[in-house]
Design an enzyme around this catalytic site. Sequence first.
Site, PDB file in Angstrom:
ATOM      1  N   GLU A 106       0.845  -1.207   0.000  1.00 40.14           N
ATOM      2  CA  GLU A 106       0.000   0.000   0.000  1.00 40.14           C
ATOM      3  C   GLU A 106       0.872   1.245   0.000  1.00 40.14           C
ATOM      4  O   GLU A 106       1.868   1.313   0.710  1.00 40.14           O
ATOM      5  CB  GLU A 106      -0.896  -0.029   1.244  1.00 40.14           C
ATOM      6  CG  GLU A 106      -2.216   0.663   1.037  1.00 40.14           C
ATOM      7  CD  GLU A 106      -3.078  -0.045  -0.016  1.00 40.14           C
ATOM      8  OE1 GLU A 106      -3.108   0.459  -1.169  1.00 40.14           O
ATOM      9  OE2 GLU A 106      -3.704  -1.064   0.305  1.00 40.14           O
ATOM     10  N   SER A 122     -25.927   4.896 -17.448  1.00 38.84           N
ATOM     11  CA  SER A 122     -25.545   4.086 -16.293  1.00 38.84           C
ATOM     12  C   SER A 122     -26.802   3.629 -15.567  1.00 38.84           C
ATOM     13  O   SER A 122     -27.587   4.458 -15.093  1.00 38.84           O
ATOM     14  CB  SER A 122     -24.664   4.890 -15.324  1.00 38.84           C
ATOM     15  OG  SER A 122     -24.653   4.226 -14.061  1.00 38.84           O
ATOM     16  N   LEU A 182     -12.898  -0.096  -4.046  1.00 40.89           N
ATOM     17  CA  LEU A 182     -12.762  -1.368  -4.779  1.00 40.89           C
ATOM     18  C   LEU A 182     -12.580  -1.107  -6.269  1.00 40.89           C
ATOM     19  O   LEU A 182     -12.679  -2.015  -7.089  1.00 40.89           O
ATOM     20  CB  LEU A 182     -13.975  -2.265  -4.520  1.00 40.89           C
ATOM     21  CG  LEU A 182     -14.124  -2.699  -3.054  1.00 40.89           C
ATOM     22  CD1 LEU A 182     -15.293  -3.635  -2.870  1.00 40.89           C
ATOM     23  CD2 LEU A 182     -12.849  -3.374  -2.556  1.00 40.89           C
ATOM     24  N   ASP A 227      -4.700  -0.092 -10.271  1.00 38.81           N
ATOM     25  CA  ASP A 227      -6.126  -0.410 -10.377  1.00 38.81           C
ATOM     26  C   ASP A 227      -6.474  -0.959 -11.751  1.00 38.81           C
ATOM     27  O   ASP A 227      -7.196  -1.950 -11.885  1.00 38.81           O
ATOM     28  CB  ASP A 227      -6.977   0.841 -10.133  1.00 38.81           C
ATOM     29  CG  ASP A 227      -6.834   1.357  -8.708  1.00 38.81           C
ATOM     30  OD1 ASP A 227      -6.163   0.674  -7.907  1.00 38.81           O
ATOM     31  OD2 ASP A 227      -7.388   2.431  -8.419  1.00 38.81           O
ATOM     32  N   TYR A 276      -3.256  11.975   0.726  1.00 32.87           N
ATOM     33  CA  TYR A 276      -2.564  11.237  -0.334  1.00 32.87           C
ATOM     34  C   TYR A 276      -1.531  12.134  -1.022  1.00 32.87           C
ATOM     35  O   TYR A 276      -0.378  11.759  -1.189  1.00 32.87           O
ATOM     36  CB  TYR A 276      -3.606  10.731  -1.335  1.00 32.87           C
ATOM     37  CG  TYR A 276      -3.074  10.024  -2.547  1.00 32.87           C
ATOM     38  CD1 TYR A 276      -2.816   8.657  -2.513  1.00 32.87           C
ATOM     39  CD2 TYR A 276      -2.856  10.699  -3.745  1.00 32.87           C
ATOM     40  CE1 TYR A 276      -2.352   7.992  -3.634  1.00 32.87           C
ATOM     41  CE2 TYR A 276      -2.385  10.043  -4.869  1.00 32.87           C
ATOM     42  CZ  TYR A 276      -2.139   8.689  -4.808  1.00 32.87           C
ATOM     43  OH  TYR A 276      -1.676   8.034  -5.925  1.00 32.87           O
TER      44      TYR A 276
HETATM   45  P1  ADP Z   1     -13.620   3.777  -6.698  1.00 32.64           P
HETATM   46  O1  ADP Z   1     -12.859   3.593  -7.957  1.00 32.64           O
HETATM   47  O2  ADP Z   1     -12.803   3.494  -5.481  1.00 32.64           O
HETATM   48  O3  ADP Z   1     -14.923   3.052  -6.669  1.00 32.64           O
HETATM   49  P2  ADP Z   1     -13.649   6.471  -7.642  1.00 32.64           P
HETATM   50  O4  ADP Z   1     -14.024   7.767  -7.018  1.00 32.64           O
HETATM   51  O5  ADP Z   1     -12.295   6.329  -8.196  1.00 32.64           O
HETATM   52  O6  ADP Z   1     -13.975   5.330  -6.577  1.00 32.64           O
HETATM   53  O7  ADP Z   1     -14.649   6.154  -8.845  1.00 32.64           O
HETATM   54  C1  ADP Z   1     -16.038   6.236  -8.650  1.00 32.64           C
HETATM   55  C2  ADP Z   1     -16.653   6.969  -9.833  1.00 32.64           C
HETATM   56  O8  ADP Z   1     -16.568   6.147 -11.017  1.00 32.64           O
HETATM   57  C3  ADP Z   1     -18.133   7.228  -9.655  1.00 32.64           C
HETATM   58  O9  ADP Z   1     -18.361   8.438  -8.944  1.00 32.64           O
HETATM   59  C4  ADP Z   1     -18.598   7.317 -11.092  1.00 32.64           C
HETATM   60  O10 ADP Z   1     -18.335   8.572 -11.657  1.00 32.64           O
HETATM   61  C5  ADP Z   1     -17.708   6.300 -11.813  1.00 32.64           C
HETATM   62  N1  ADP Z   1     -18.394   4.988 -11.905  1.00 32.64           N
HETATM   63  C6  ADP Z   1     -17.923   3.812 -11.491  1.00 32.64           C
HETATM   64  N2  ADP Z   1     -18.807   2.802 -11.731  1.00 32.64           N
HETATM   65  C7  ADP Z   1     -19.868   3.374 -12.328  1.00 32.64           C
HETATM   66  C8  ADP Z   1     -21.135   2.884 -12.814  1.00 32.64           C
HETATM   67  N3  ADP Z   1     -21.471   1.602 -12.731  1.00 32.64           N
HETATM   68  N4  ADP Z   1     -21.991   3.785 -13.360  1.00 32.64           N
HETATM   69  C9  ADP Z   1     -21.653   5.070 -13.425  1.00 32.64           C
HETATM   70  N5  ADP Z   1     -20.504   5.585 -12.988  1.00 32.64           N
HETATM   71  C10 ADP Z   1     -19.610   4.762 -12.439  1.00 32.64           C
HETATM   72 MG    MG Z   2     -11.100   4.659  -8.515  1.00 35.09          MG
END
Ligand code: ADP
Ligand code: MG
Length: 360
Positions: free
Chosen positions: A26, A60, A114, A161, A210
Amino acid sequence: MNFSQIFGRLPETQASAPGRVNLLGEHTDYNDGFVLPTAIPQCTTVQIGLSDDGQHHFYSENLSDRVDILDINYTPSGFASYIFGCIEVLKAAGQTIPPLSLYVKSSVPMGSGLSSSAALEVATLRAIRQLLELPLDDVEIAQLAQQAEIHYAGVQCGIMDQMASSLADTEHILFLDTRTLERQMIPFPRGAEIVVIDSGVPRTLATSGYNQRRAECEEAAHLLAVKALRDITDVEATKVLPEPLRRRARHVVTENNRVLEVLQGVTPERFGSLMNASHASLRDDYEVSVPALDTLVEILQKTPGVFGARLTGAGFGGACVALVKSGEGKAYANHTLEQYHQTGYSGRVLVPDLELSDAA
Ligand code: ADP
Ligand code: MG
């Protein structure tokens, strides 16, 4: 509402990509170091078809949100920026991309660490690759996904990631050297599986914390006259640094060494102790834990049958990951959550995917 209800026709093809959790390594990726992520059962699926009105259309299901890109010079924000970013980086790489309709649905929780963002990017790029028969391999997909996230979603992310979403599976741990992209799929320690629990504490300080840690590591590397902290292998070398740089560097050096030890082949017990040591190092030397994460990790570490546990992701809130005796993940997760709730916090089990196992 499904693809055809939204777009008035059937999709031509579809592709999926999983979320990921990092088991060890990490805050090492921006130090050119080593990481050990694995794919989680939850994934994002993108259905795709050509659009015949000259515009891109994104939908979405999770957000019940539709974005139409009327003007190709317009850069969208929000979820559409990830998808638009994927299209734009493909164009920048010389591919011709026609107007597209994309429909996204996902079981990866958003914003829980995640990596739903990488799952979205990789699933999008895979769907486009399949539709247009583009000659892209999985590493190129990961690299394009990272470019999309940096340049279009505005997130300064490492490559972990996207590499995990593009290359890992749930049966293996992906060892990745983030400098050379050298990698290896290693099997899970025999008789072990993972549990991931969200602490319920939002990662409010995550971005500022970060960025500060990144800057501290850069300064430490500069003072030690190396390109990145990855180039230091002996923790003694960090002793010349002033505090807090000394402790920051000590975390990175010891964390890289922990990952390299796993590569030699370890028992689940040893893997667990390395995770415990990682948590202590993140808490004391790197100072990215918070009381809720310490509480959750402590409950996990005290539970018989749990080999080890630590915070996962950037810290300052978010989730914890544990290595536990296989076949028992759900029971350990529920037991831990019960105890955690008694301390006044409110968490949530992310892995195993209780929706999947309840449906089974
Ligand atoms: P993590 O990657 O840890 O889940 P992030 O902030 O990096 O968190 O990414 C989350 C963002 O990715 C959401 O706010 C959205 O904009 C986009 N996202 C991820 N999955 C979806 C989905 N299934 N539908 C729409 N947007 C998504
Ligand atoms: Mg992310």
